[in-house]
Design a protein around this motif. Structure first.
Motif, PDB file in Angstrom:
ATOM      1  N   ASP A 107       0.856  -1.181   0.000  1.00  0.00           N
ATOM      2  CA  ASP A 107       0.000   0.000   0.000  1.00  0.00           C
ATOM      3  C   ASP A 107       0.894   1.235   0.000  1.00  0.00           C
ATOM      4  O   ASP A 107       1.846   1.319   0.794  1.00  0.00           O
ATOM      5  CB  ASP A 107      -0.899   0.037   1.236  1.00  0.00           C
ATOM      6  CG  ASP A 107      -1.921  -1.091   1.233  1.00  0.00           C
ATOM      7  OD1 ASP A 107      -2.453  -1.384   0.163  1.00  0.00           O
ATOM      8  OD2 ASP A 107      -2.160  -1.681   2.306  1.00  0.00           O
ATOM      9  N   VAL A 108       0.617   2.181  -0.886  1.00  0.00           N
ATOM     10  CA  VAL A 108       1.426   3.391  -1.006  1.00  0.00           C
ATOM     11  C   VAL A 108       0.615   4.595  -0.566  1.00  0.00           C
ATOM     12  O   VAL A 108      -0.493   4.837  -1.068  1.00  0.00           O
ATOM     13  CB  VAL A 108       1.918   3.595  -2.453  1.00  0.00           C
ATOM     14  CG1 VAL A 108       2.759   4.875  -2.552  1.00  0.00           C
ATOM     15  CG2 VAL A 108       2.728   2.384  -2.914  1.00  0.00           C
ATOM     16  N   VAL A 109       1.172   5.330   0.397  1.00  0.00           N
ATOM     17  CA  VAL A 109       0.550   6.571   0.879  1.00  0.00           C
ATOM     18  C   VAL A 109       1.466   7.728   0.505  1.00  0.00           C
ATOM     19  O   VAL A 109       2.668   7.697   0.781  1.00  0.00           O
ATOM     20  CB  VAL A 109       0.332   6.533   2.409  1.00  0.00           C
ATOM     21  CG1 VAL A 109      -0.198   7.868   2.914  1.00  0.00           C
ATOM     22  CG2 VAL A 109      -0.622   5.403   2.782  1.00  0.00           C
ATOM     23  N   VAL A 110       0.891   8.742  -0.133  1.00  0.00           N
ATOM     24  CA  VAL A 110       1.653   9.910  -0.570  1.00  0.00           C
ATOM     25  C   VAL A 110       1.142  11.133   0.173  1.00  0.00           C
ATOM     26  O   VAL A 110      -0.068  11.369   0.254  1.00  0.00           O
ATOM     27  CB  VAL A 110       1.527  10.107  -2.098  1.00  0.00           C
ATOM     28  CG1 VAL A 110       2.175  11.411  -2.525  1.00  0.00           C
ATOM     29  CG2 VAL A 110       2.160   8.930  -2.835  1.00  0.00           C
ATOM     30  N   LEU A 111       2.087  11.915   0.715  1.00  0.00           N
ATOM     31  CA  LEU A 111       1.719  13.122   1.446  1.00  0.00           C
ATOM     32  C   LEU A 111       2.849  14.134   1.321  1.00  0.00           C
ATOM     33  O   LEU A 111       3.796  13.943   0.554  1.00  0.00           O
ATOM     34  CB  LEU A 111       1.424  12.809   2.911  1.00  0.00           C
ATOM     35  CG  LEU A 111       2.557  12.289   3.807  1.00  0.00           C
ATOM     36  CD1 LEU A 111       2.214  12.524   5.274  1.00  0.00           C
ATOM     37  CD2 LEU A 111       2.802  10.804   3.600  1.00  0.00           C
ATOM     38  N   GLY A 112       2.728  15.230   2.049  1.00  0.00           N
ATOM     39  CA  GLY A 112       3.805  16.214   2.091  1.00  0.00           C
ATOM     40  C   GLY A 112       3.969  16.985   0.803  1.00  0.00           C
ATOM     41  O   GLY A 112       3.016  17.229   0.059  1.00  0.00           O
ATOM     42  N   SER A 113       5.211  17.344   0.488  1.00  0.00           N
ATOM     43  CA  SER A 113       5.488  18.223  -0.654  1.00  0.00           C
ATOM     44  C   SER A 113       5.313  17.526  -1.996  1.00  0.00           C
ATOM     45  O   SER A 113       5.349  18.184  -3.040  1.00  0.00           O
ATOM     46  CB  SER A 113       6.904  18.794  -0.546  1.00  0.00           C
ATOM     47  OG  SER A 113       7.867  17.752  -0.541  1.00  0.00           O
ATOM     48  N   HIS A 114       5.123  16.201  -2.016  1.00  0.00           N
ATOM     49  CA  HIS A 114       4.820  15.495  -3.261  1.00  0.00           C
ATOM     50  C   HIS A 114       3.632  16.116  -3.988  1.00  0.00           C
ATOM     51  O   HIS A 114       3.562  16.086  -5.223  1.00  0.00           O
ATOM     52  CB  HIS A 114       4.462  14.034  -2.965  1.00  0.00           C
ATOM     53  CG  HIS A 114       5.639  13.111  -2.904  1.00  0.00           C
ATOM     54  ND1 HIS A 114       6.603  13.045  -3.883  1.00  0.00           N
ATOM     55  CD2 HIS A 114       5.992  12.169  -1.976  1.00  0.00           C
ATOM     56  CE1 HIS A 114       7.496  12.117  -3.571  1.00  0.00           C
ATOM     57  NE2 HIS A 114       7.162  11.575  -2.420  1.00  0.00           N
ATOM     58  N   LEU A 115       2.684  16.647  -3.206  1.00  0.00           N
ATOM     59  CA  LEU A 115       1.396  17.071  -3.770  1.00  0.00           C
ATOM     60  C   LEU A 115       1.319  18.575  -3.982  1.00  0.00           C
ATOM     61  O   LEU A 115       0.224  19.118  -4.188  1.00  0.00           O
ATOM     62  CB  LEU A 115       0.264  16.617  -2.839  1.00  0.00           C
ATOM     63  CG  LEU A 115       0.206  15.102  -2.582  1.00  0.00           C
ATOM     64  CD1 LEU A 115      -0.784  14.780  -1.474  1.00  0.00           C
ATOM     65  CD2 LEU A 115      -0.168  14.362  -3.861  1.00  0.00           C
ATOM     66  N   ILE A 116       2.457  19.274  -3.957  1.00  0.00           N
ATOM     67  CA  ILE A 116       2.474  20.731  -4.102  1.00  0.00           C
ATOM     68  C   ILE A 116       3.120  21.104  -5.429  1.00  0.00           C
ATOM     69  O   ILE A 116       4.233  20.661  -5.741  1.00  0.00           O
ATOM     70  CB  ILE A 116       3.218  21.394  -2.925  1.00  0.00           C
ATOM     71  CG1 ILE A 116       2.490  21.073  -1.616  1.00  0.00           C
ATOM     72  CG2 ILE A 116       3.327  22.891  -3.117  1.00  0.00           C
ATOM     73  CD1 ILE A 116       3.154  21.640  -0.400  1.00  0.00           C
ATOM     74  N   ASP A 117       2.430  21.952  -6.184  1.00  0.00           N
ATOM     75  CA  ASP A 117       2.908  22.342  -7.511  1.00  0.00           C
ATOM     76  C   ASP A 117       4.248  23.068  -7.440  1.00  0.00           C
ATOM     77  O   ASP A 117       5.127  22.854  -8.279  1.00  0.00           O
ATOM     78  CB  ASP A 117       1.858  23.236  -8.189  1.00  0.00           C
ATOM     79  CG  ASP A 117       2.299  23.649  -9.576  1.00  0.00           C
ATOM     80  OD1 ASP A 117       2.432  22.771 -10.450  1.00  0.00           O
ATOM     81  OD2 ASP A 117       2.561  24.861  -9.782  1.00  0.00           O
TER      82      ASP A 117
END
Length: 713
Positions: A107-117
Motif C-alpha cells: 500500500d502506497v501513501v503519498v503526502l507532504g510536498s509530493h502534492l504541491i505544484d
C-alpha cells in the motif's frame, strides 16, 4: 559495567568467526557485514558453522513456527513517502516488494510536498513508476516557516488515523528525518502498527538529527546504512536483533546507473553546448535552527557561482522553514533568467544521478552531496552545518563557516573538475535483497511492545521502612604486617564492628582468611541492619573533595610505586615497590632476618618463645639503639619518601597524610627526603600524621562510600 555490556553487544552482533588469510586470496562469499551475509574482504575468511549460523537458523525457525500456526498470509506493507528525496530511497524497496507478490501486499501513501505544484508535483513520478497510490494526503500548511512546519505535523496527525484504520497494515516503512516522517511514525506507533525505519542512527545537523532519533525510539525495526549508524543505534539501547545493516537502498540503483546514455540527459537540463565534467549542480536547503544565516549563506553561494562563470543547474530548496526566503533570493539575483543557470523544481532521480555522476562539482548542503554523490567520485563542496557529523568520502570538501563569497569561490577553484575514488561508505548495491529478507523474517506473533537494551544499572530500590532504617555501610580491609582486620564502617565514619586475625604466613592462606572474614562480616551486617555497598582496600587521592577512582577503580595503588629497580620482592610480583620496603609485613620480614642472625635483641629487650617476631620488635630495637634496626627503618622511610616525591612531581598535592602505626616513625625521614630530592616548587607541601582512630580502615571504607553514595543518594 558499561564496558562489559558493550563487549557483550559486540559479540552478539557478529555471530560468526573470522579467520585471517593471506592478502589477495579470493573469497566467493556474500556480504554479511550488512546483516544478512558477509562482506568480501580479501584478507578475511568467514566460517559459518555451528552457532555461527544463528541468524539463518533463527529465520528458518520463525518460518516453521508461522507455518505451524497457519500464519502464512502475505505481509501487508505500507510505504509512506513525503518528498522527492525520501522516494529515491524508498522506490527500490517498493519495486522489490512489488516483485514478490506471493510474500507481500503493498500500500502506497503519498503526502507532504509530493502534492504541491511549487515543489514539482512529484507524486507524478510515483505514478510513472507504475505504483498504485492508495491514498493522497494534503498535509502541508504553507508558509515555509517554523509555525507552518508544526502545523503540518499536526494536520498529518489528524488525517493519518483514518487512513491507517482503513489500510490496516502489518508494518509501515518510514524513511529518514523529515517532520512529515515524524507524524507518520507517531501515528503508527500510537495505533499499534509496527514501524520499519530506514536510515536511523546517522548524525547530521539542524533539527533533522532530533527528529531522526525520535523516530528511532518509536520504530520497532531499523535498517541502517553504515557500521557507525548501527553502533549509534546500539548505543541508543535499540535491540540489535531488530537492526539490519543493509546499506542505502538508493545505492542499488546508483551503482548500476553510470553506463547509461548520460549526454542526452545533460543536454536536456543544461543545454546542447555543455560537456561532461564542465558544469555544476547546486542544491541547498534552509537550516531550520539558523534560518537567517542559511539564507545569507545561500546568497553568498549564488554570488560565488555567478563569479565562477560555469553552467550551473540549481534545484529549488525543500519545503523547510526558510525555503520561501531562499527562492526570493534566487529571483532577486535573476537566477531563473541568467544565461549560465538553469533553475528547476525537480529532476527525476534516474536523471538526477546521471547529472551528478558527470558533473564537474556539486555544491550545497544536501545529504545527497555527502552520501550518494560519493558513489561516483564527483567533487562535492558541503556548505555550513546541515550535514555536520555525516560520514563522507574524500571527495567532500567542507566549508563549515561559509561566511564570505571568496571562501566559497576558493572552494570551487579547488574542487571543480577533479575526480576522486568512488566511495561505498553507504552501500554496496545489495541493500534491497537484504531488506526483503529481513521483512520476511518478521514474526507478527511476537509481542508488539518494543524492548530497549539498557546497560546494567544499579537496582532501583523503592522506598520502604526497611530501606529507610538500614545503615549504608562498607566493609574495610586492612592488611597489616601482624594482623588482618576487617570492619563494618557506617556512612558517618563509625566502626560498627571490627574483626582481627593474625596474618598467616603464606599468600594463599592470607587471601582465604580475608575472604572468610569478609563473608562473616557481611552476614553480621544483615543482623545489624547495615547495607554493605562494597569492599575497600588501599590508599587514596582526593581532588576537589572527591576521591579519584581511576578507569578500573585501581587509582592510588601508592604502595606499588617502584622506587628501586633491584629492590626486594613485592607481593604484587614486582620488585622495589614502596610496600616491599615500608609496609608492616616488609618490616616484619627484616625483623625475622635480624632475629635469626641474633642481631635484633639489645639490652632491655626480649621476645617470648610463643610470640612471633613483628615490626613492633624492630621499632623497639631501633629505639633502644640497635643500629641495624635503625638502618632498616631509615631505608624504609627513604623508600616511602621517594614514593611521595614521585607523587608530588606527578599531581602536586597540597597535603600528604600518613596513617597507620608506622606513620609517626616515618614522617621525619619522609620530610628529609622531600627537602633533598623534590623540586623546589613542591617542597612546601604539608606532610602530617593522621590523628584518626583506625585511619586505614576508615580510608578503605571511604573509597566505597564516596563512590557509591555519589550515585545512589
Amino acid at each position: 559495567m558499561t564496558a562489559l555490556w558493550q563487549l557483550n553487544r559486540e559479540n552478539k552482533q557478529l555471530p560468526c568467526s573470522l579467520i585471517q588469510t593471506t592478502p589477495g586470496t579470493e573469497l566467493v562469499l556474500q556480504s554479511f557485514c550488512y546483516g544478512m551475509e558477509i562482506s568480501v574482504y580479501p584478507q578475511w575468511k568467514l566460517c559459518l558453522q555451528g552457532p555461527h549460523e544463528f541468524y539463518f537458523k533463527n529465520l528458518s525457525q520463525k518460518r516453521r513456527a508461522m507455518e505451524k500456526n497457519g500464519d502464512n498470509r502475505k505481509l501487508r506493507v505500507c510505504v509512506a513517502t513525503c518528498n522527492r528525496a525520501d522516494y529515491s530511497k524508498l522506490a527500490p524497496i517498493m519495486f522489490g516488494i512489488k516483485m514478490e507478490p506471493e510474500f507481500f501486499e503493498l500500500d502506497v501513501v503519498v503526502l507532504g510536498s509530493h502534492l504541491i505544484d511549487d515543489y514539482g508535483n512529484t507524486y507524478r513520478m510515483i505514478e510513472q513508476d507504475d505504483f498504485d497510490i492508495n491514498t493522497r494526503l494534503h498535509t502541508i500548511v504553507r508558509g515555509e516557516d517554523e509555525a507552518a512546519m508544526v502545523e503540518s505535523v499536526g494536520l498529518a496527525l489528524v488525517k493519518l488515523p483514518d487512513v491507517l484504520n482503513r489500510l490496516k497494515p502489518d508494518i509501515m516503512i518510514v524513511h529518514g528525518d523529515r517532520f512529515d516522517a515524524l507524524a507518520l511514525a507517531t501515528s503508527a506507533a500510537l495505533m499499534n502498527i509496527r514501524i520499519l525505519h530506514i536510515e536511523g542512527g546517522e548524525v547530521s545537523g539542524t533539527i533533522d538529527d532530533s527528529i531522526r532519533h525520535a523516530i528511532t525510539k518509536l520504530a520497532h525495526y531499523h535498517v541502517c546504512c553504515t557500521r557507525s549508524a548501527e553502533q549509534h543505534l546500539i548505543s541508543m539501547c535499540e535491540d540489535h536483533d531488530r537492526i539490519l545493516l543493509a546499506g542505502c537502498p538508493s545505492y542499488d540503483k546508483l551503482l548500476s546507473a553510470k553506463n547509461k546514455d548520460y549526454m542526452s540527459i545533460i543536454r536536456m537540463w543544461l543545454g546542447d553546448d555543455v560537456k561532461s565534467k564542465d558544469y555544476i549542480v547546486a542544491l541547498q536547503h534552509p537550516v531550520t535552527t539558523d534560518i537567517k544565516h542559511s539564507i545569507k549563506m545561500f546568497e553568498l553561494t549564488l554570488d560565488a557561482l555567478i563569479s565562477f562563470n560555469k553552467r550551473t543547474l540549481v534545484l529549488f530548496p525543500n519545503i523547510d522553514a526558510g525555503s520561501k526566503e531562499m527562492v526570493r533570493v534566487m529571483r532577486k539575483k535573476g537566477i531563473e533568467h541568467h544565461p549560465n543557470f538553469r533553475a528547476v523544481k525537480h529532476v527525476p532521480f534516474d536523471q538526477f544521478i546521471q547529472l551528478v555522476a558527470h558533473a564537474g562539482c556539486m555544491i550545497g548542503n544536501s545529504s545527497c552531496g555527502v552520501r550518494e554523490v560519493g558513489a561516483f567520485g564527483t567533487p562535492v563542496i558541503n556548505l555550513g552545518t546541515r550535514q555536520i557529523g555525516r560520514e563522507t568520502g574524500e571527495n567532500v570538501l567542507h566549508v563549515r563557516d561559509a561566511d564570505t563569497q571568496d571562501k566559497i569561490l576558493q572552494a570551487l577553484h579547488l574542487q571543480f573538475g577533479k575526480q576522486y575514488p568512488c566511495s561505498k561508505i553507504y552501500g554496496d548495491g545489495n541493500a534491497v535483497p537484504r531488506i526483503l529478507k529481513f521483512l520476511k523474517s518478521i514474526d507478527l506473533q511476537e509481542p508488539l511492545q518494543k524492548k530497549f537494551c539498557f546497560p546494567p544499572v544499579k537496582e532501583n530500590i523503592s522506598q520502604d521502612i526497611d530501606h529507610i532504617l538500614e545503615t549504608l555501610s562498607a566493609l574495610a580491609v586492612d592488611l597489616g604486617g601482624t594482623n588482618l582486620r576487617v570492619a563494618i564502617v557506617s556512612m558517618k565514619g563509625e566502626i560498627v564492628k571490627k574483626y582481627t586475625q593474625f596474618n598467616p604466613k603464606t599468600y594463599e592462606e592470607r587471601i582465604n582468611l580475608i575472604l572468610q572474614m569478609c563473608v562473616e562480616a557481611a552476614a553480621e551486617a544483615v543482623k545489624l541492619n547495615c547495607r554493605i555497598l562494597g569492599v575497600g582496600i588501599g590508599g587514596g587521592i582526593i581532588h576537589q573533595h572527591e576521591l579519584i577512582h581511576g578507569s578500573s577503580f585501581c587509582a592510588a595503588e601508592l604502595g606499588h610505586l617502584v622506587v628501586s629497580l633491584d629492590g626486594p620482592d613485592c607481593s604484587c610480583g614486582s620488585h622495589g615497590c614502596i610496600e616491599a620496603y615500608a609496609s608492616g609485613m616488609a618490616l616484619q620480614r627484616e625483623a625475622k632476618k635480624l632475629h635469626d642472625e641474633d642481631l635484633l635483641l639489645v639490652e632491655g629487650m626480649s621476645v617470648p618463645k610463643d610470640e612471633a617476631v613483628s615490626a613492633v620488635h624492630l621499632i623497639q630495637a631501633a629505639k633502644l639503639g640497635n643500629v641495624k634496626a635503625q638502618s632498616i627503618l631509615r631505608t624504609a622511610g627513604t623508600a616511602l619518601g621517594l614514593g611521595v616525591v614521585n607523587i608530588l612531581h606527578t599531581i602536586n598535592p597540597s597535603l600528604v597524610i600518613l596513617s597507620g602505626v608506622l606513620a609517626s616513625h616515618y614522617i621525619h625521614i619522609v620530610k628529609d627526603v622531600i627537602r633533598q630530592q623534590a623540586l623546589s616548587s613542591v617542597q612546601d607541601v604539608d606532610v602530617v600524621v593522621s590523628d584518626l582512630v583506625d585511619p586505614a580502615l576508615l580510608g578503605a571504607a571511604s573509597m566505597v562510600l564516596d563512590y557509591t553514595t555519589r550515585r545512589i543518594c
